[in-house]
Write a protein that holds these residues in place. Structure first.
Motif, PDB file in Angstrom:
ATOM      1  N   LEU A  20      32.508 -33.051 -53.726  1.00 32.97           N
ATOM      2  CA  LEU A  20      31.949 -31.804 -53.199  1.00 32.97           C
ATOM      3  C   LEU A  20      32.896 -31.150 -52.208  1.00 32.97           C
ATOM      4  O   LEU A  20      33.105 -29.932 -52.223  1.00 32.97           O
ATOM      5  N   PHE A  21      33.467 -31.965 -51.319  1.00 36.04           N
ATOM      6  CA  PHE A  21      34.439 -31.443 -50.360  1.00 36.04           C
ATOM      7  C   PHE A  21      35.592 -30.788 -51.113  1.00 36.04           C
ATOM      8  O   PHE A  21      36.055 -29.695 -50.743  1.00 36.04           O
ATOM      9  N   SER A  22      36.055 -31.442 -52.176  1.00 41.14           N
ATOM     10  CA  SER A  22      37.190 -30.900 -52.921  1.00 41.14           C
ATOM     11  C   SER A  22      36.825 -29.616 -53.640  1.00 41.14           C
ATOM     12  O   SER A  22      37.663 -28.715 -53.783  1.00 41.14           O
ATOM     13  N   VAL A  23      35.574 -29.493 -54.100  1.00 38.85           N
ATOM     14  CA  VAL A  23      35.145 -28.268 -54.783  1.00 38.85           C
ATOM     15  C   VAL A  23      35.250 -27.081 -53.836  1.00 38.85           C
ATOM     16  O   VAL A  23      35.824 -26.030 -54.174  1.00 38.85           O
ATOM     17  N   VAL A  24      34.704 -27.218 -52.628  1.00 37.04           N
ATOM     18  CA  VAL A  24      34.775 -26.140 -51.653  1.00 37.04           C
ATOM     19  C   VAL A  24      36.223 -25.892 -51.242  1.00 37.04           C
ATOM     20  O   VAL A  24      36.684 -24.748 -51.141  1.00 37.04           O
ATOM     21  N   PHE A  25      36.947 -26.977 -50.997  1.00 39.73           N
ATOM     22  CA  PHE A  25      38.346 -26.866 -50.598  1.00 39.73           C
ATOM     23  C   PHE A  25      39.148 -26.106 -51.651  1.00 39.73           C
ATOM     24  O   PHE A  25      39.912 -25.186 -51.333  1.00 39.73           O
ATOM     25  N   ILE A  26      38.944 -26.444 -52.924  1.00 40.93           N
ATOM     26  CA  ILE A  26      39.711 -25.798 -53.995  1.00 40.93           C
ATOM     27  C   ILE A  26      39.287 -24.347 -54.162  1.00 40.93           C
ATOM     28  O   ILE A  26      40.120 -23.479 -54.452  1.00 40.93           O
ATOM     29  N   ASN A  27      37.999 -24.055 -53.972  1.00 42.12           N
ATOM     30  CA  ASN A  27      37.576 -22.651 -53.984  1.00 42.12           C
ATOM     31  C   ASN A  27      38.382 -21.835 -52.986  1.00 42.12           C
ATOM     32  O   ASN A  27      38.869 -20.746 -53.285  1.00 42.12           O
ATOM     33  N   LEU A  28      38.528 -22.369 -51.773  1.00 47.61           N
ATOM     34  CA  LEU A  28      39.233 -21.641 -50.720  1.00 47.61           C
ATOM     35  C   LEU A  28      40.745 -21.692 -50.901  1.00 47.61           C
ATOM     36  O   LEU A  28      41.442 -20.730 -50.582  1.00 47.61           O
TER      37      LEU A  28
END
Length: 431
Positions: A20-28
């Protein structure tokens, strides 16, 4: 032996939260990767300034409609399929952007990518599903950290990967990188994420789009703070959308210098939100700190306009591995750092004021409206900036944005007064 049953369900949560952290991180990161190069990429497609800013607005328009849609859909069909669909859509959108033949298809692709990026509410829903109530604040804080970290890495990496001397193809490498990162995140969702959502009751009422708008208008604190959020984000998104064109015209900057400048904004914002904003709010109150942040951000926009073009000579920054040329205008990243201080004071205090002045069962709706307010600002801010940039002059988006921070600061102070009046009524009612 008795500990085993209770510990087993916790095991998948650590990798799940990492995904989940990576999903948000990759979005940004993906967003930040393309932000510095979008104006130059669009110029390689013979785009006008208003068309360039329209690309920024199209992305935010997609997010505006996607956030409530994906959030409601994840309540019905589950979090995992929605996250998988949206992250895969990001990968496809970035890949398509690299090969668009004209600016209008680029705008359409940015709209599509914004639809895929509107999955933050689904991520937050998953965190709430798998986290005990007493730990949710800390886990939600990790999502906020992913925002800050992504906006640090994205612009800097995008600027470094861009090769403008190669022409149009020189802007494709950062876009390919964003697509590859999104594909990696989709694989992580597919492999590591377990479904967290129980099947929804089909008879349960479904919240309407932008539910809670009537309650927000009736709340003297929330209504003012939402306006502050709208004005502040419009000013920032306006600056963000034309900054590359402005810096190219004034200082002959390219995507690398623009990307590193936005990386500085991300670093300062992340550090301030982590170490300074909360302490200042506890000492001086959210409303005063919010108003100060507005004025500080406005002052930085004015400082960018009045910064000299010839008084500061070009210098070079030796990083050991390579030497980064910093052409005229090296004072601008310093000015932007000051503006980032103001922004970092604004964002957490806006959420805090909304949360503290709203009943617990309405906080989600009010905070969702705040996200919608920011999306609206990101739609119309760049469009207005493009019109001002093309018709009145290159400095006008910054000057108008700075002027708007004054009424925003006044509304913040008035919201603080309204909050204190609310608290007084509550205390009087319980006495």
């Amino acid at each position: 032996m008795t500990d085993a049953p209770s510990s087993e369900p916790v095991k998948p949560k650590a990798p799940a939260l990492a995904v989940l952290f990576s999903v948000v991180f990759i979005n940004l990161v993906g967003f930040g990767l393309v932000v510095p190069l979008l104006p130059f990429f669009a110029q390689s497609l013979n785009a006008e300034a208003w068309q360039i800013t329209l690309m920024f607005s199209a992305y935010s328009l997609g997010q505006f409609f996607a956030e409530p849609f994906w959030g409601r859909l994840s309540d019905r069909i589950g979090r995992k399929p929605v996250l998988l669909i949206t992250v895969a859509a990001n990968a496809v959108g970035y890949l398509a952007l690299a090969f668009v033949p004209n600016i209008w298809l680029a705008i359409a692709v940015r709209l599509f990518t914004g639809l895929g990026a509107g999955n933050i509410s689904t991520v937050q829903g998953y965190v709430a599903d798998v986290t005990p109530p007493e730990q949710r604040a800390g886990r939600m804080g990790l999502i906020g950290a992913a925002f800050g970290l992504g906006f640090i890495v994205g612009p800097g990496l995008g600027g470094l990967l861009t090769q403008p001397q190669l022409g149009h193809i020189g802007y494709q490498l950062p876009i390919f990188t964003a697509a590859a990162l999104a594909a990696l995140a989709a694989l992580g969702v597919l492999v590591f994420l377990r479904e967290s959502r129980a099947k929804a009751d089909p008879a349960a009422p479904r919240p309407a789009f932008l539910s809670g708008l009537h309650d927000a208008r009736a709340n003297p604190v929330v209504s003012r703070v939402l306006l502050v959020s709208l004005v502040y984000m419009a000013g920032f998104s306006a600056m963000e959308s034309v900054f590359g064109l402005w810096a190219e015209d004034r200082y002959s900057w390219g995507a690398r210098e623009v990307g590193l400048s936005f990386m500085i904004v991300g670093i300062v914002s992340t550090l301030n939100q982590g170490f300074l904003a909360g302490r200042l709010a506890r000492t001086f109150g959210e409303a005063r700190v919010l108003a100060t942040g507005m004025l500080l951000f406005g002052a930085s926009l004015i400082a960018q306009v009045v910064a000299p073009t010839r008084w500061f000579p070009a210098v070079s920054l030796d990083l050991g591995v390579f030497t980064l040329p910093v052409v005229q205008g090296w004072i601008i990243p310093i000015v932007m750092a000051v503006g980032a201080c103001g922004m970092s004071l604004a964002m957490p205090n806006i959420s805090a004021m909304i949360s503290r002045s709203t009943p617990p069962d309405r906080q989600g709706a009010m905070l969702g409206l705040n996200m919608a307010s920011g999306s609206i600002a990101r739609i119309f801010g760049p469009m207005g900036a493009g019109a001002l940039f093309s018709t009145l002059g290159h400095d006008w988006p910054f000057l108008v944005g700075a002027a708007l921070t004054v009424p925003a600061a006044i509304m913040a102070i008035n919201a603080g007064r309204a909050f204190r009046a609310q608290q007084a009524k509550v205390q009087a009612g319980t006495a």
